[in-house]
Write a protein that holds these residues in place. Structure first.
Motif, mmCIF file in Angstrom:
data_model
loop_
_atom_site.group_PDB
_atom_site.id
_atom_site.type_symbol
_atom_site.label_atom_id
_atom_site.label_comp_id
_atom_site.label_asym_id
_atom_site.label_seq_id
_atom_site.Cartn_x
_atom_site.Cartn_y
_atom_site.Cartn_z
ATOM 1 N N GLU A 204 0.825 -1.206 0.000
ATOM 2 C CA GLU A 204 0.000 0.000 0.000
ATOM 3 C C GLU A 204 0.857 1.253 0.000
ATOM 4 O OE1 GLU A 204 -3.292 2.331 2.776
ATOM 5 O OE2 GLU A 204 -3.146 0.143 2.884
ATOM 6 N N ALA A 205 1.908 1.256 0.814
ATOM 7 C CA ALA A 205 2.778 2.431 0.882
ATOM 8 C C ALA A 205 3.426 2.713 -0.471
ATOM 9 C CB ALA A 205 3.851 2.229 1.952
ATOM 10 N N VAL A 206 3.917 1.664 -1.127
ATOM 11 C CA VAL A 206 4.576 1.852 -2.415
ATOM 12 C C VAL A 206 3.566 2.254 -3.485
ATOM 13 C CG1 VAL A 206 5.878 0.726 -4.259
ATOM 14 C CG2 VAL A 206 6.454 0.274 -1.870
ATOM 15 N N ALA A 207 2.418 1.591 -3.523
ATOM 16 C CA ALA A 207 1.412 1.908 -4.540
ATOM 17 C C ALA A 207 0.942 3.350 -4.411
ATOM 18 C CB ALA A 207 0.232 0.946 -4.418
ATOM 19 N N ARG A 208 0.721 3.809 -3.184
ATOM 20 C CA ARG A 208 0.308 5.195 -2.988
ATOM 21 C C ARG A 208 1.380 6.163 -3.507
ATOM 22 N NH1 ARG A 208 -4.030 6.388 0.225
ATOM 23 N NH2 ARG A 208 -4.923 4.697 1.495
ATOM 24 N N ASP A 209 2.642 5.840 -3.246
ATOM 25 C CA ASP A 209 3.735 6.700 -3.689
ATOM 26 C C ASP A 209 3.827 6.736 -5.211
ATOM 27 O OD1 ASP A 209 6.338 8.211 -3.310
ATOM 28 O OD2 ASP A 209 7.083 6.410 -4.323
ATOM 29 N N VAL A 210 3.696 5.578 -5.843
ATOM 30 C CA VAL A 210 3.766 5.509 -7.310
ATOM 31 C C VAL A 210 2.633 6.320 -7.930
ATOM 32 C CG1 VAL A 210 3.572 3.973 -9.310
ATOM 33 C CG2 VAL A 210 4.963 3.292 -7.339
ATOM 34 N N LEU A 211 1.441 6.168 -7.404
ATOM 35 C CA LEU A 211 0.298 6.920 -7.924
ATOM 36 C C LEU A 211 0.453 8.420 -7.696
ATOM 37 C CD1 LEU A 211 -2.545 4.524 -6.732
ATOM 38 C CD2 LEU A 211 -2.027 5.084 -9.124
ATOM 39 N N ALA A 212 1.000 8.792 -6.539
ATOM 40 C CA ALA A 212 1.193 10.214 -6.233
ATOM 41 C C ALA A 212 2.158 10.869 -7.199
ATOM 42 C CB ALA A 212 1.694 10.374 -4.796
ATOM 43 N N ARG A 213 3.055 10.073 -7.779
ATOM 44 C CA ARG A 213 4.009 10.603 -8.757
ATOM 45 C C ARG A 213 3.488 10.508 -10.182
ATOM 46 N NH1 ARG A 213 7.895 7.393 -8.950
ATOM 47 N NH2 ARG A 213 7.622 5.937 -7.216
ATOM 48 N N GLY A 214 2.192 10.194 -10.306
ATOM 49 C CA GLY A 214 1.560 10.171 -11.621
ATOM 50 C C GLY A 214 1.857 8.941 -12.445
#
Length: 316
Positions: free
Chosen positions: A91-101
């Protein structure tokens, strides 16, 4: 669920040796070309361990340089890493990837990881190693079918969903019942929130049995040629040990037994191939139980790029 993996991420999965890594890289390239970029998140329960590279077919330096990879090399092999640990890290990684577009693309074949991301996770009580040891002793004494019948008496729903030969899950279901007094199936119901495949981007590569078995045999031969025995010897040198989970990984357990003098090398190769075929069959059963999955039938001579094109077209 705190995060909706099912509608925000892509999943390229399938049984062992089905070609997930190559196809997943091609799909990531196509998503990147369409704008925004994509990054890969491992969906492999053994790739989280440092140094376990050959037996897990971990992405190499070239693949990781081509596309950013996450959720690999998170623990040493003597440490434990639970499904809950994986879910939190994912979840932490997926949120970060999405936040970077960018788009998170999960690649791997661990069905329990897939299910926990899609439907949430029933964690249940922590492992009771003393009780588990007693249950495993019963398993050895009476046989897996007899213990499965015992589960049928206390939790017929779980028993109907667990294969009669799946010793690990049978033991866990009995452990939960004896620890909590409640059937594990009752406690899991609130986490069984299925969705139709059309709402998700979960793609399962599926090959015919003959092709799958041939690819498994070739995969095992390749791992042995690349130095799996030497890898395991290095992981257990100087008094080092593998943790409970790592030591049970397909290939690693058999090589550990070989190094202990229990089996010669040809027998070890045959045992790894046989266990891998059984594991692939169980993976298929898991995937068929998840309504979120869309199956992509793959021809033996089909290229990863062509398969990726079909997946992107199906996704729309």
């Amino acid at each position: 669920m705190s995060f909706d993996f099912a509608t925000t991420c892509w999943f390229i999965t399938g049984a062992t040796a089905s070609g997930k890594t190559a196809v997943g890289l091609e799909v990531s390239d196509r998503l990147a070309a369409a704008g925004g970029g994509a990054e890969i998140l491992s969906l492999d329960s053994m790739a989280v361990y440092r140094g376990m590279d050959i037996g897990t077919a971990k992405p190499g330096a070239a693949e990781q340089a081509h596309t950013p990879h996450h959720l690999i090399d998170l623990r040493d092999p003597d440490e434990e890493f639970s499904v809950a640990d994986y879910r939190d890290a994912a979840e932490a990684v997926a949120r970060d990837v999405l936040a970077r577009g960018k788009t998170p693309v999960f690649i791997g074949g661990t069905p329990m990881y897939l299910k926990c991301l899609l439907r949430g996770l029933f964690e249940g009580p922590g492992a009771d190693w003393s009780l588990r040891h007693d249950l495993e002793a019963e398993l050895l004494q009476f046989g897996v079918e007899a213990v499965h019948e015992r589960l049928q008496l206390v939790d017929p729903v779980a028993a109907s969903n667990i294969h009669r030969n799946d010793a690990r899950r049978i033991v866990r279901a009995l452990e939960v019942f004896r620890t909590t007094g409640q059937p594990i199936s009752h406690q899991q119901l609130e986490f069984d929130d299925a969705r139709p495949a059309s709402e998700c981007k979960v793609f399962v590569l599926r090959r015919d049995r003959t092709d799958q078995h041939a690819r498994i045999a070739a995969r095992v031969d390749e791992m042995m040629a690349e130095g799996l025995v030497e890898e395991v010897r290095g992981l257990t040198s100087d008094g080092k040990t593998l943790g409970r989970s790592a030591a049970q990984a397909v290939g690693y357990r058999e090589v550990l037994e070989h190094l202990a003098g229990e089996f010669d090398l040809p027998s070890t190769v045959e045992r790894i191939q046989s266990r891998t075929r059984r594991f692939a069959k169980r993976q298929g059963t898991w995937f068929r139980s998840l309504s979120e999955c869309r199956f992509i039938d793959v021809a033996a001579d089909e290229t990863a790029g062509t398969i990726a094109d079909r997946i992107v077209a199906v996704a729309g």
